[in-house]
Scaffold this motif. Structure first.
Motif, PDB file in Angstrom:
ATOM      1  N   LEU A 283       1.043  -1.359   0.400  1.00 34.23           N
ATOM      2  CA  LEU A 283       0.106  -0.193   0.058  1.00 34.23           C
ATOM      3  C   LEU A 283       0.737   1.644  -0.428  1.00 34.23           C
ATOM      4  CD1 LEU A 283      -2.723  -0.817   2.533  1.00 34.23           C
ATOM      5  CD2 LEU A 283      -2.832  -0.773   0.109  1.00 34.23           C
ATOM      6  N   VAL A 284       0.951   2.284  -0.677  1.00 36.69           N
ATOM      7  CA  VAL A 284       1.346   3.450  -0.970  1.00 36.69           C
ATOM      8  C   VAL A 284       0.251   4.264  -1.187  1.00 36.69           C
ATOM      9  CG1 VAL A 284       2.957   4.386  -2.282  1.00 36.69           C
ATOM     10  CG2 VAL A 284       3.160   1.956  -2.036  1.00 36.69           C
ATOM     11  N   ALA A 285       1.111   5.669  -0.429  1.00 29.84           N
ATOM     12  CA  ALA A 285       0.398   6.475   0.046  1.00 29.84           C
ATOM     13  C   ALA A 285       1.313   7.856  -1.293  1.00 29.84           C
ATOM     14  CB  ALA A 285      -0.360   8.103   1.304  1.00 29.84           C
ATOM     15  N   THR A 286       0.094   8.571  -2.300  1.00 28.82           N
ATOM     16  CA  THR A 286       2.026   9.435  -3.111  1.00 28.82           C
ATOM     17  C   THR A 286       0.844  10.779  -3.056  1.00 28.82           C
ATOM     18  OG1 THR A 286       3.581   9.549  -5.149  1.00 28.82           O
ATOM     19  CG2 THR A 286       1.182   8.629  -5.426  1.00 28.82           C
ATOM     20  N   SER A 287       1.856  11.323  -3.208  1.00 32.32           N
ATOM     21  CA  SER A 287       1.830  13.153  -3.753  1.00 32.32           C
ATOM     22  C   SER A 287       2.270  13.077  -5.092  1.00 32.32           C
ATOM     23  CB  SER A 287       2.125  14.225  -2.931  1.00 32.32           C
ATOM     24  OG  SER A 287       3.769  13.836  -2.686  1.00 32.32           O
ATOM     25  N   GLY A 288       3.164  12.216  -6.096  1.00 33.18           N
ATOM     26  CA  GLY A 288       3.233  12.145  -7.521  1.00 33.18           C
ATOM     27  C   GLY A 288       4.985  11.324  -7.544  1.00 33.18           C
ATOM     28  N   ASP A 289       6.194  11.566  -7.227  1.00 34.96           N
ATOM     29  CA  ASP A 289       7.541  10.809  -7.529  1.00 34.96           C
ATOM     30  C   ASP A 289       7.361   9.174  -7.004  1.00 34.96           C
ATOM     31  OD1 ASP A 289       8.057  12.901  -9.024  1.00 34.96           O
ATOM     32  OD2 ASP A 289       8.959  13.859  -7.767  1.00 34.96           O
TER      33      ASP A 289
ATOM     34  N   LYS B  39      -4.423  17.056  -7.508  1.00 35.59           N
ATOM     35  CA  LYS B  39      -3.324  17.385  -6.273  1.00 35.59           C
ATOM     36  C   LYS B  39      -1.939  17.278  -7.320  1.00 35.59           C
ATOM     37  CE  LYS B  39      -5.568  19.166  -2.800  1.00 35.59           C
ATOM     38  NZ  LYS B  39      -6.918  18.899  -3.106  1.00 35.59           N
ATOM     39  N   ILE B  40      -1.861  16.173  -8.405  1.00 31.34           N
ATOM     40  CA  ILE B  40      -0.519  15.213  -8.743  1.00 31.34           C
ATOM     41  C   ILE B  40      -0.258  16.649 -10.216  1.00 31.34           C
ATOM     42  CG2 ILE B  40      -0.242  13.809  -6.968  1.00 31.34           C
ATOM     43  CD1 ILE B  40      -0.495  11.986  -9.761  1.00 31.34           C
ATOM     44  N   SER B  41       1.003  15.955 -10.678  1.00 29.94           N
ATOM     45  CA  SER B  41       0.940  16.746 -12.271  1.00 29.94           C
ATOM     46  C   SER B  41       0.251  15.944 -13.184  1.00 29.94           C
ATOM     47  CB  SER B  41       2.405  16.842 -12.180  1.00 29.94           C
ATOM     48  OG  SER B  41       3.217  15.548 -13.282  1.00 29.94           O
ATOM     49  N   PRO B  42      -0.206  16.044 -14.513  1.00 30.73           N
ATOM     50  CA  PRO B  42      -0.441  15.271 -15.371  1.00 30.73           C
ATOM     51  C   PRO B  42       0.408  14.550 -15.586  1.00 30.73           C
ATOM     52  CG  PRO B  42      -1.293  17.118 -16.157  1.00 30.73           C
ATOM     53  CD  PRO B  42      -0.314  17.583 -14.285  1.00 30.73           C
ATOM     54  N   LEU B  43       1.888  14.465 -15.722  1.00 27.81           N
ATOM     55  CA  LEU B  43       2.732  13.134 -15.872  1.00 27.81           C
ATOM     56  C   LEU B  43       2.147  12.627 -14.864  1.00 27.81           C
ATOM     57  CD1 LEU B  43       5.222  12.431 -17.902  1.00 27.81           C
ATOM     58  CD2 LEU B  43       6.435  13.734 -16.905  1.00 27.81           C
ATOM     59  N   GLN B  44       2.947  12.669 -13.733  1.00 30.98           N
ATOM     60  CA  GLN B  44       2.967  12.287 -12.690  1.00 30.98           C
ATOM     61  C   GLN B  44       1.638  11.060 -12.145  1.00 30.98           C
ATOM     62  OE1 GLN B  44       3.376  14.541  -9.743  1.00 30.98           O
ATOM     63  NE2 GLN B  44       5.804  14.084  -9.628  1.00 30.98           N
ATOM     64  N   GLU B  45       0.957  11.653 -12.992  1.00 32.23           N
ATOM     65  CA  GLU B  45      -0.606  10.153 -13.124  1.00 32.23           C
ATOM     66  C   GLU B  45      -0.322   9.742 -13.902  1.00 32.23           C
ATOM     67  OE1 GLU B  45      -5.651  10.677 -12.092  1.00 32.23           O
ATOM     68  OE2 GLU B  45      -4.345  12.636 -13.337  1.00 32.23           O
ATOM     69  N   LYS B  46      -0.289  10.265 -15.407  1.00 31.46           N
ATOM     70  CA  LYS B  46      -0.263   9.034 -16.351  1.00 31.46           C
ATOM     71  C   LYS B  46       0.788   8.335 -16.322  1.00 31.46           C
ATOM     72  CE  LYS B  46      -1.338  12.792 -19.929  1.00 31.46           C
ATOM     73  NZ  LYS B  46      -0.837  13.300 -20.885  1.00 31.46           N
ATOM     74  N   GLN B  47       2.022   8.416 -15.011  1.00 37.96           N
ATOM     75  CA  GLN B  47       3.358   7.552 -14.780  1.00 37.96           C
ATOM     76  C   GLN B  47       2.571   6.021 -14.223  1.00 37.96           C
ATOM     77  OE1 GLN B  47       6.165   9.631 -13.360  1.00 37.96           O
ATOM     78  NE2 GLN B  47       7.750   9.844 -14.730  1.00 37.96           N
ATOM     79  N   LEU B  48       1.999   6.394 -13.259  1.00 35.00           N
ATOM     80  CA  LEU B  48       1.632   5.661 -11.844  1.00 35.00           C
ATOM     81  C   LEU B  48      -0.261   4.833 -12.133  1.00 35.00           C
ATOM     82  CD1 LEU B  48      -0.825   6.707  -9.512  1.00 35.00           C
ATOM     83  CD2 LEU B  48       0.660   8.744  -9.333  1.00 35.00           C
ATOM     84  N   SER B  49      -0.912   5.983 -13.759  1.00 35.63           N
ATOM     85  CA  SER B  49      -2.596   4.966 -13.743  1.00 35.63           C
ATOM     86  C   SER B  49      -2.264   4.594 -14.938  1.00 35.63           C
ATOM     87  CB  SER B  49      -3.542   6.448 -13.627  1.00 35.63           C
ATOM     88  OG  SER B  49      -3.232   7.049 -14.391  1.00 35.63           O
ATOM     89  N   THR B  50      -1.291   4.171 -15.467  1.00 38.53           N
ATOM     90  CA  THR B  50      -1.034   3.077 -17.021  1.00 38.53           C
ATOM     91  C   THR B  50      -0.501   1.685 -16.435  1.00 38.53           C
ATOM     92  OG1 THR B  50       0.669   3.871 -17.466  1.00 38.53           O
ATOM     93  CG2 THR B  50      -1.201   5.655 -17.995  1.00 38.53           C
ATOM     94  N   PHE B  51      -0.072   1.059 -15.350  1.00 36.14           N
ATOM     95  CA  PHE B  51       0.276   0.676 -14.821  1.00 36.14           C
ATOM     96  C   PHE B  51      -0.967  -0.824 -14.853  1.00 36.14           C
ATOM     97  CE2 PHE B  51       3.443   2.793 -13.232  1.00 36.14           C
ATOM     98  CZ  PHE B  51       4.352   2.412 -13.762  1.00 36.14           C
ATOM     99  N   ASP B  52      -0.783  -1.987 -15.405  1.00 32.23           N
ATOM    100  CA  ASP B  52      -2.123  -3.133 -15.125  1.00 32.23           C
ATOM    101  C   ASP B  52      -1.445  -4.307 -14.568  1.00 32.23           C
ATOM    102  OD1 ASP B  52      -0.415  -3.849 -17.513  1.00 32.23           O
ATOM    103  OD2 ASP B  52      -2.289  -4.328 -18.751  1.00 32.23           O
TER     104      ASP B  52
END
Length: 191
Positions: free
Chosen positions: A55-61, A86-99
């Motif tokens: 389990l991980v909480a993140t503000s981006g990186d 509350k995170i950058s669009p790049l960070q959201e793409k990086q962390l939300s595109t995994f499966d």
């Protein structure tokens, strides 16, 4: 396997060098700790009868680095909680595109709300009975220790370079950007 990239030490002048910690897959210093941590956790979990859930909480990186590091690593599942908007669009793409073994959940609220959910999960007896839980935030020493490696390596490399130039110097001063307490802690461990 953990480090197919390097932390480059770039000399700017006779007294100043910069340690480049952005050469990992997500361009964050956290790639160093997260990738090592994922491999170590997988190794020690290899004979377990149940998967380990991170389990991980993140503000981006952190979320990006953990998602990348743990992606398709055997025996591990990851849930990343991040604050909506509350995170950058790049960070959201990086962390939300995994499966596969990585899932990212957008939470209404702040990073502190995400962190509270993670901490609450660790105190929930019924959840802990159902899932083997761990964290990949900097509260976990197995993320901090490998981050100390680049401090040790760069300090030794700098001293060797100075000695080769006939400029022996036993004092190396590291400057860490504010807001990186886990990174600073890793530097103190290295010291």
């Amino acid at each position: 396997d953990a480090y197919p990239f390097d932390a480059g030490l770039v000399r700017l002048d006779d007294e100043t060098s910069v340690l480049e910690l952005f050469h990992g897959p997500t361009c964050a210093f956290k790639d160093f700790g997260a990738r090592f941590m994922a491999r170590v956790m997988s190794y020690f979990n290899r004979n377990a009868d149940r998967r380990l859930h991170i389990l991980v909480a993140t503000s981006g990186d952190t979320g990006s680095a953990v998602g990348s590091a743990f992606y398709q690593v055997p025996g591990l599942d990851v849930t990343i909680l991040y604050p909506a908007g509350k995170i950058s669009p790049l960070q959201e793409k990086q962390l939300s595109t995994f499966d596969g073994n990585i899932r990212a959940l957008k939470i209404s609220g702040t990073f502190d709300d995400c962190q509270k959910l993670v901490k609450t999960a660790f105190t929930d007896d019924s959840l802990r009975a159902a899932l083997r839980l761990s964290s990949a935030n900097s509260i976990n020493i197995s993320r901090l220790l490998p981050q100390s490696f680049y401090y040790i390596h760069s300090s030794l490399a700098l001293r060797a370079a100075l000695a080769a130039e006939g400029k022996a110097n036993d004092v190396v001063i590291m400057v860490v950007p504010s807001g990186n307490f886990g990174n600073l802690t890793s530097g103190l461990i290295a010291r």
